[in-house]
Enzyme design. Structure first.
Site, PDB file in Angstrom:
ATOM      1  N   CYS A 141       0.813  -1.225   0.000  1.00 16.04           N
ATOM      2  CA  CYS A 141       0.000   0.000   0.000  1.00 16.04           C
ATOM      3  C   CYS A 141       0.842   1.269   0.000  1.00 16.04           C
ATOM      4  O   CYS A 141       0.340   2.351  -0.298  1.00 16.04           O
ATOM      5  CB  CYS A 141      -0.935   0.018   1.206  1.00 16.04           C
TER       6      CYS A 141
HETATM    7  N1  COA Z   1     -20.373  -9.102   8.051  1.00 19.50           N
HETATM    8  C1  COA Z   1     -20.879  -9.169   9.292  1.00 19.50           C
HETATM    9  N2  COA Z   1     -20.113  -9.352  10.376  1.00 19.50           N
HETATM   10  C2  COA Z   1     -18.790  -9.530  10.190  1.00 19.50           C
HETATM   11  C3  COA Z   1     -18.211  -9.491   8.911  1.00 19.50           C
HETATM   12  C4  COA Z   1     -19.065  -9.267   7.812  1.00 19.50           C
HETATM   13  N3  COA Z   1     -18.586  -9.190   6.563  1.00 19.50           N
HETATM   14  N4  COA Z   1     -16.887  -9.679   9.026  1.00 19.50           N
HETATM   15  C5  COA Z   1     -16.627  -9.839  10.331  1.00 19.50           C
HETATM   16  N5  COA Z   1     -17.768  -9.752  11.051  1.00 19.50           N
HETATM   17  C6  COA Z   1     -17.949  -9.896  12.510  1.00 19.50           C
HETATM   18  C7  COA Z   1     -16.863 -10.731  13.118  1.00 19.50           C
HETATM   19  O1  COA Z   1     -17.191 -12.094  13.005  1.00 19.50           O
HETATM   20  C8  COA Z   1     -16.841 -10.259  14.529  1.00 19.50           C
HETATM   21  O2  COA Z   1     -17.876 -10.850  15.244  1.00 19.50           O
HETATM   22  P1  COA Z   1     -17.689 -11.249  16.787  1.00 19.50           P
HETATM   23  O3  COA Z   1     -17.482  -9.942  17.493  1.00 19.50           O
HETATM   24  O4  COA Z   1     -18.981 -11.930  17.086  1.00 19.50           O
HETATM   25  O5  COA Z   1     -16.502 -12.157  16.828  1.00 19.50           O
HETATM   26  C9  COA Z   1     -17.172  -8.770  14.412  1.00 19.50           C
HETATM   27  O6  COA Z   1     -17.826  -8.612  13.135  1.00 19.50           O
HETATM   28  C10 COA Z   1     -15.958  -7.867  14.486  1.00 19.50           C
HETATM   29  O7  COA Z   1     -14.969  -8.314  13.568  1.00 19.50           O
HETATM   30  P2  COA Z   1     -13.564  -7.650  13.416  1.00 19.50           P
HETATM   31  O8  COA Z   1     -12.792  -8.318  12.305  1.00 19.50           O
HETATM   32  O9  COA Z   1     -12.890  -7.549  14.730  1.00 19.50           O
HETATM   33  O10 COA Z   1     -14.005  -6.189  12.920  1.00 19.50           O
HETATM   34  P3  COA Z   1     -13.255  -4.829  12.948  1.00 19.50           P
HETATM   35  O11 COA Z   1     -14.103  -3.867  13.641  1.00 19.50           O
HETATM   36  O12 COA Z   1     -11.824  -4.933  13.360  1.00 19.50           O
HETATM   37  O13 COA Z   1     -13.268  -4.420  11.398  1.00 19.50           O
HETATM   38  C11 COA Z   1     -11.772  -4.294   9.516  1.00 19.50           C
HETATM   39  C12 COA Z   1     -12.587  -5.181  10.444  1.00 19.50           C
HETATM   40  C13 COA Z   1     -10.981  -5.173   8.596  1.00 19.50           C
HETATM   41  C14 COA Z   1     -12.692  -3.410   8.713  1.00 19.50           C
HETATM   42  C15 COA Z   1     -10.832  -3.375  10.348  1.00 19.50           C
HETATM   43  O14 COA Z   1     -10.179  -4.132  11.331  1.00 19.50           O
HETATM   44  C16 COA Z   1      -9.797  -2.672   9.514  1.00 19.50           C
HETATM   45  O15 COA Z   1     -10.091  -1.988   8.553  1.00 19.50           O
HETATM   46  N6  COA Z   1      -8.517  -2.767   9.941  1.00 19.50           N
HETATM   47  C17 COA Z   1      -7.436  -2.135   9.265  1.00 19.50           C
HETATM   48  C18 COA Z   1      -7.124  -2.898   8.056  1.00 19.50           C
HETATM   49  C19 COA Z   1      -6.126  -2.249   7.163  1.00 19.50           C
HETATM   50  O16 COA Z   1      -5.853  -1.080   7.189  1.00 19.50           O
HETATM   51  N7  COA Z   1      -5.545  -3.054   6.333  1.00 19.50           N
HETATM   52  C20 COA Z   1      -4.624  -2.587   5.404  1.00 19.50           C
HETATM   53  C21 COA Z   1      -4.827  -3.384   4.202  1.00 19.50           C
HETATM   54  S1  COA Z   1      -3.761  -2.794   2.981  1.00 19.50           S
END
Ligand code: COA
Length: 386
Positions: free
Chosen positions: A165
Site C-alpha cells: 500500500c
Molecule cells: N459481516 C458481518 N459481520 C462480520 C463481517 C461481515 N462481513 N466480518 C466480520 N464480522 C464480525 C466478526 O465475526 C466479529 O464478530 P464477533 O465480534 O462476534 O466475533 C465482528 O464482526 C468484528 O470483527 P472484526 O474483524 O474484529 O471487525 P473490525 O471492527 O476490526 O473491522 C476491519 C474489520 C478489517 C474493517 C478493520 O479491522 C480494519 O479496517 N482494519 C485495518 C485494516 C487495514 O488497514 N488493512 C490494510 C490493508 S492494505
C-alpha cells in the site's frame, strides 16, 4: 562554484476509474447466496457439528467497520457470480497490452495531459503497485513502450517496485531522488491496482475491502515543470516487518489455484490480514511518523491545509488525522474516497490528492501519507505553487 541540485516537484497526477462498481448490497447478496449454498451442501456435517456454518455478511457491518459503501472493479459480473467469485480477466496474447499496463497507461495519459507533457520528454517510468501481473519483463517497461517514454531524450528507463500500500509514496521519494541527483528530470510513476484479483471474495472478514483503480504521478525538476505544480518539501519512509497483512501468492506455489488449499492445507495465497491488529499497530506508527516529519520540516500542524491519507479504513483515518491535527478533522482537512473506491492499495492517497487538491491556493501545504503491508508507511509533504 556552488551548484544547487534540481528541485523535485509534482507536476500533475492522473486517475483511471473502472466503469463498473459494486455496492455493498450487491456484494453481500452474492456472498450470502454462496454461503447459503455451501451450508446447504454441508448440511449433514454442520448438523453433526463437524463443520462450522458460514455466517452471513452484512451491509451494516461493512459500512460501520470500514466506511466503505462501494468499490470499482474491472470484472463485476464474474466477481458477483456466486459460482465463481473472482474476476474474469482473460489471458491476452503477448503482443497485446496486458491488463495492468493498460489501466496504468490510461492514468498516465491523464497525468501527462494535465501537465502538458509529451511522453517523449519523460525520462523514466516507475510502476509502483502491490501486485505485478507477471515477473518480467517489468510492467513499467511495457508502459514505457506503450507511451513512447523517452523517445525525445535518447531513450528512457523503467522498472517495477512493490511496497504494497505504500508503493506510491516510496516511488515519489525514489523519483525525487532521481531528480535531485540528475539521473532523470521527468519521472512518471504509475500505480495500477487490480486488487480484485488478490482478494478472497469468499472471506467474510475481508471480502468488502478492495477495489480496482490506477493512478499516475509526474515528478519533475522545477525548471521543466508547468508553472502550477506542487513543491516536494520532504519525504519520509518507514518499514517494520509484520505478518499481519500478507499475501503468499508466488511462483513457488503457482500449481494450486488460489482458492484451493495448497499442500499444507492453507488457502492464504490471496490477501489475508489481522485487521484489528493492523488497526491498533499502524495508527500510532503513522501518526508518529507524520508528527516527526512535520518537526523535521519545522512545520506546525495548524499550518497544514490538508491530509491525503491512505484509504483503508475511515476509523483509522479519523484517529490519525486527529492525532496529527489535535482536533477532529473535517472532510475538508482529511478527505475520504474509500466510501466509493474502497481500499485501492497504493493508489488510495493519490486518488484523494487527485480529487481533492484543485481548491488549494498557492502556499497551501499538505501531506500525502500511505501505510500498509510490510508494515510500510511513507509521507510526502507538498506545497502548492503557481
Ligand atoms: N459481516 C458481518 N459481520 C462480520 C463481517 C461481515 N462481513 N466480518 C466480520 N464480522 C464480525 C466478526 O465475526 C466479529 O464478530 P464477533 O465480534 O462476534 O466475533 C465482528 O464482526 C468484528 O470483527 P472484526 O474483524 O474484529 O471487525 P473490525 O471492527 O476490526 O473491522 C476491519 C474489520 C478489517 C474493517 C478493520 O479491522 C480494519 O479496517 N482494519 C485495518 C485494516 C487495514 O488497514 N488493512 C490494510 C490493508 S492494505
Amino acid at each position: 562554484m556552488h551548484h544547487d541540485s534540481p528541485r523535485p516537484v509534482i507536476s500533475a497526477t492522473g486517475l483511471y476509474t473502472p466503469p463498473e462498481s459494486i455496492s455493498n448490497a450487491e456484494l453481500v447478496a452474492s456472498f450470502n447466496a454462496w454461503a447459503q449454498g455451501e451450508n446447504a451442501r454441508n448440511a449433514a456435517a454442520i448438523a453433526a457439528g463437524e463443520v462450522e456454518p458460514i455466517a452471513p455478511s452484512s451491509v451494516e457491518f461493512i459500512e460501520k467497520a470500514s466506511g466503505i459503501k462501494s468499490r470499482f472493479v474491472l470484472s463485476k459480473d464474474a466477481i458477483l457470480d456466486p459460482g465463481r467469485m473472482c474476476p474474469a480477466l482473460p489471458a491476452r496474447a503477448n503482443e497485446e497490452i496486458s491488463a495492468l499496463a493498460e489501466i496504468a497507461v490510461a492514468a498516465a495519459r491523464d497525468a501527462l495531459a494535465r501537465a502538458g507533457r509529451d511522453a517523449g520528454d519523460v525520462d523514466a517510468v516507475l510502476c509502483a503497485a502491490s501486485n505485478m501481473q507477471r515477473a518480467y519483463p517489468a510492467m513499467a517497461v511495457e508502459v514505457q513502450d506503450a507511451l513512447g517514454i523517452g523517445a525525445n531524450r535518447g531513450g528512457g528507463f523503467a522498472f517495477d517496485m512493490n511496497v504494497a500500500c505504500s508503493s506510491a509514496t516510496f516511488a515519489i521519494q525514489v523519483a525525487a531522488d532521481f531528480v535531485r541527483s540528475g539521473s532523470a528530470r521527468s519521472v512518471l510513476i504509475v500505480n495500477p491496482e487490480i486488487c480484485s484479483a488478490h482478494l478472497n471474495w469468499r472471506d467474510r472478514d475481508s471480502h468488502f475491502i478492495f477495489g480496482d483503480v490506477a493512478t499516475a504521478i509526474l515528478v519533475e525538476a522545477a525548471d521543466v515543470a508547468p508553472a502550477a505544480h506542487w513543491d516536494i518539501l520532504g519525504t519520509r519512509l518507514k518499514t517494520e516487518f509484520s505478518n499481519n497483512i500478507r499475501n503468499n501468492f508466488g511462483f513457488l506455489n503457482r500449481a494450486e489455484p488460489p482458492h484451493e488449499p495448497g499442500a499444507d492445507g492453507s488457502t492464504d495465497r490471496l490477501f489475508v490480514q489481522q485487521g484489528r491488529k493492523v488497526f491498533k499497530e499502524v495508527v500510532p506508527m503513522v501518526a508518529r511518523m507524520i508528527a516527526d516529519e512535520l518537526d523535521r520540516l519545522d512545520l506546525a500542524a495548524p499550518s497544514l491545509r490538508r491530509l491525503w491519507l491512505h484509504q483503508a479504513n475511515a476509523g483509522m483515518n479519523r484517529l490519525i488525522a486527529k492525532s496529527v491535527l489535535g482536533h477532529d478533522a473535517s472532510e475538508d482537512e482529511s478527505p475520504t474516497v474509500l466510501d466509493s473506491y474502497a481500499n485501492t492499495s497504493s493508489a488510495g492517497s493519490i486518488i484523494a490528492f487527485h480529487r481533492h487538491s484543485d481548491d488549494l491556493a498557492p502556499g497551501d501545504t499538505g501531506v500525502i501519507c500511505s501505510f500498509g503491508a510490510g508494515y510500510s508507511a511513507g509521507c510526502v509533504t507538498i506545497r502548492k505553487v503557481g
